[in-house]
Design a protein around this motif. Sequence first.
Motif: not given
Length: 436
Positions: A156-158, A178-180, A366-367, A427-428
């Motif tokens: 992030p930020p994505s 979720a992306g971290v 994320i996938f 994380l979320p």
Amino acid sequence: MDEFMLTAIFLGTLFFLLGSGIWIGLALLGVAFVGMELFTSRPVGDAMFTTIWSASSSWSLTALPLFIWMGEILFRTRLSEDMFRGLAPWMAPLPGRLLHTNVVGCTIFAAVSGSSAATLTTVGKMSIPELKKRGYPEFMIFGTLVGSSTLGLMIPPSLTLIVYGVTINESISKLFMAGVLPGLVLASLFMAYIAGWSFLRRHEVPTAEPKMTMLQRLYNSRFLIPVILLIALVIGTIYTGIATATESAAFGVIGALVLAATQGSLTKEALKESLLGATRTSCMIALILAGAAFLALAMGFTGLPSTVAEYIAGLQLSPLTLIFALMCFYIIIGMFLDGISSVVLTMAVVEPMVRQAGIDLLWFGIFIVVVVEMAQITPPIGFNLFVMQGMTKKPIGYIAKTAFPMFLLMVLMVGILVLFPELATFLPENMRQTPG
């Protein structure tokens, strides 16, 4: 009219419009217009204007131009030069030495940009000449840079996660969190590849840099302080619940302006160019989103998405088999479309399937980003390949060959996500909620 004929009409119209060279957003609007005219009695103009307004007026979408503008501002600063000077002393002792600056530099810039192209250009303009000067092989310089720059889509930020969240009405802040961890794991895989290369091809590794004391390393690390503070401002405010994704984007823009001003790069011309660049990119993405929203409405009237979802549900595929099939599907369409277009174009059909299979939509986001990252480095329309070609003037086939090991590592990353879904959900599930 049967589903096969409906699908043929939609796809035929889409490929015709895309092949004619018109913008992707207009092509999607055109396909939707044809679908509405042929298969519904509802006034097309009324439906189109209502849908476009709904798709364009989402508050979550406000974060998109802000994060793009932040990246454009940082692109015009000395950020890449400062990152290299700050990172080099810490990367030199690792197996593979300064090649790790490509991966770590892209990871850091991804955390303040959101765009893989901006990440590639910003880090590449400094690391390529520096690594070449020190004797590192071009194959490894290009491959690690092209692959690592895709981290801009996940960490992030994505921009891709913003578009995905708006499309399926999911929390942008939760998607960012979720992306971290997956982003850091993927960066670690890239660094492991460099280390493995250094052990297998010792003769290609340049001589070591002059040794530095711990005090010298810490002194050089001062160049990293501004970007670390900016990352903490953007991601920290989201994770602690102080700000939403949109509010953190505003903080990020202010931070980027302050950073540019302190470096003396905030000229009137640079500010104007950053605004124009952000406007062009934001308008392009907004048009694609509007077209995709209208196409989703048209397809909904035909019943095609639900029919396809019911058909696939009837096959009784396991979630694992479905994920494998979708990975192959996105890799193929990613060869011809950019990542954001791939996401918005397919969600109307894919989302019902994923929900039916009971797959977590945060995890699936994320996938999607991982497989879209693959598309960025696969010919013939791998966007990062073209950016690298423009920077180096090397043949596109050669650049694709250098990026192939990184592609395989992304396939491995999909397997890791399947085996350890908590990487995307931890994380979320544990972040603080922003009031209001």
